[in-house]
Design an enzyme around this catalytic site. Sequence first.
Site, short mmCIF file in Angstrom:
data_model
loop_
_atom_site.label_atom_id
_atom_site.label_comp_id
_atom_site.label_asym_id
_atom_site.label_seq_id
_atom_site.Cartn_x
_atom_site.Cartn_y
_atom_site.Cartn_z
N ASN A 83 7.73 5.48 -32.54
CA ASN A 83 6.38 5.00 -32.85
C ASN A 83 5.31 5.55 -31.92
O ASN A 83 4.13 5.54 -32.25
CB ASN A 83 6.34 3.47 -32.81
CG ASN A 83 6.95 2.89 -31.55
OD1 ASN A 83 8.06 3.24 -31.17
ND2 ASN A 83 6.23 2.01 -30.89
N SER B 235 9.54 -2.63 -42.02
CA SER B 235 8.42 -3.56 -41.84
C SER B 235 7.37 -3.33 -42.92
O SER B 235 6.96 -2.18 -43.15
CB SER B 235 7.81 -3.32 -40.45
OG SER B 235 6.62 -4.06 -40.33
N GLY B 236 6.90 -4.40 -43.56
CA GLY B 236 5.93 -4.26 -44.65
C GLY B 236 4.57 -3.76 -44.21
O GLY B 236 3.93 -2.96 -44.89
N HIS B 237 4.12 -4.20 -43.02
CA HIS B 237 2.73 -3.89 -42.66
C HIS B 237 2.53 -2.46 -42.18
O HIS B 237 1.40 -2.02 -41.97
CB HIS B 237 2.17 -4.90 -41.64
CG HIS B 237 2.68 -4.77 -40.25
ND1 HIS B 237 1.97 -4.11 -39.27
CD2 HIS B 237 3.81 -5.20 -39.65
CE1 HIS B 237 2.65 -4.18 -38.12
NE2 HIS B 237 3.76 -4.84 -38.33
N THR C 272 12.80 -21.37 -47.12
CA THR C 272 12.30 -21.01 -48.46
C THR C 272 11.80 -19.57 -48.44
O THR C 272 11.00 -19.20 -47.57
CB THR C 272 11.15 -21.97 -48.85
OG1 THR C 272 11.68 -23.29 -48.82
CG2 THR C 272 10.59 -21.65 -50.23
N CYS D 179 1.81 -2.03 -28.64
CA CYS D 179 2.49 -2.97 -27.73
C CYS D 179 2.17 -2.65 -26.28
O CYS D 179 2.06 -3.54 -25.46
CB CYS D 179 4.00 -2.88 -27.88
SG CYS D 179 4.55 -3.18 -29.52
#
Length: 385
Positions: free
Chosen positions: A152, A202-204, A240, A327
């Site tokens: 990254n 990761s979706g984002h 859920t 980060c």
Amino acid sequence: MNKAIYLDNSATTKPLQEVMQTFMAVNEQYYANPASIHAMGVEANDLLMRAREQVADILQAESKNVLFTSGGTESNNAAIFGVARSNTHIGKHILTSEIEHPSVLEAMKQLEKEGFEIEYLHIDKRGVISLEELRAKIRKDTILVSIMHVNNEMGAIQPIFDAGSIIHEMSRAVFHVDVVQSFGKLAVFFKGENGPDCLSISGHKIHGLKGSGVLAFRKPMRWQPYVVGGGQEFGLRSGTVAVPQAVALAKAARLAVEIMEERTKKYRQWQADICAQLQSYGEAVHILSNLQGAAHILSFSVRDLTGEIIINAMQKQGIIVSTSSACSSKQTKTSHVVEALHLEEHYKKGVIRISFGAHNTNEDIKKFKQVLAKVMMELKGEIDK
Ligand SMILES: Cc1ncc(COP(=O)(O)O)c(C=O)c1O
């Protein structure tokens, strides 16, 4: 900052309109609990299953081996803790690389405290691990190898399929690959017996939503539930299931893969253009990324400056870039990836990462290059001091 040119897509991306529309529509119409046995629950569950199948198709996995999570950190933690703690009857030896994301490295530190033996693979100047070192370090009692696909901070690509062959030939270890930065940018899939066993997404990072992710397995494996309760997600992760997030992630994944080649071509051109300009600054700039790495990340360092000075100077001109990673950007110490690259001291503090996304245009890159030239001119006195 709404008009700013956003070049920090490795930190996170803006969700695509189509993805948000899907998310809203599912929230509006299919809000029932997918575990409920009434008609609305069944409909929501059907949608969830379809999303699972779509992700499974892309990964060449079976849908029963695709788990929806809250993101890359959870997927990495779950894979590492799950595999390690369920395989102590084989051994306690684990291999990873020194440039993994903190969600891997911190999990490793935790396991070390629990008595596991962790060894770290080094990287070369291009940021790539050595397959010889992997071969030398892997043992019969190695139970897990975790290596990221694309780094990254600098975009280096690891040879995960070659690594997979070595791992499976020489051990019974599970091979986990963090594909958070490569999914949707490179071909990512389970390749027969020799590829990864376990993938984190990761979706984002793919123009999907924050709080969505996937952990996928090549085949069912020995693994303990990590969130206990109602037994959702095959009994491994209770709670859920967030159907709208899952369906939005499947949509983002499909869109990312569909236009991957076209985007990569564009990003590679932008990367090469900017690199040419960076090279014109001679010794004042050191480029960390290379054109064999991922096309969407370009990382470089300006001599004797801090990343913060450059970021602020660019921000004033409407350009949003990052230090080596989101980060590490708030920490003052040099990032572990920059340390692992053994850069010369005067290049260690001024690392900047630009990362392209689906919303960027040729105009954005033109503007970035102009601002870069201006900022380099303004800071020339500081650099030459
Ligand atoms: C390589 C890599 N792995 C894992 C993560 C963590 O993903 P998330 O933000 O979805 O928890 C990131 C995020 O920056 C990343 O770049």
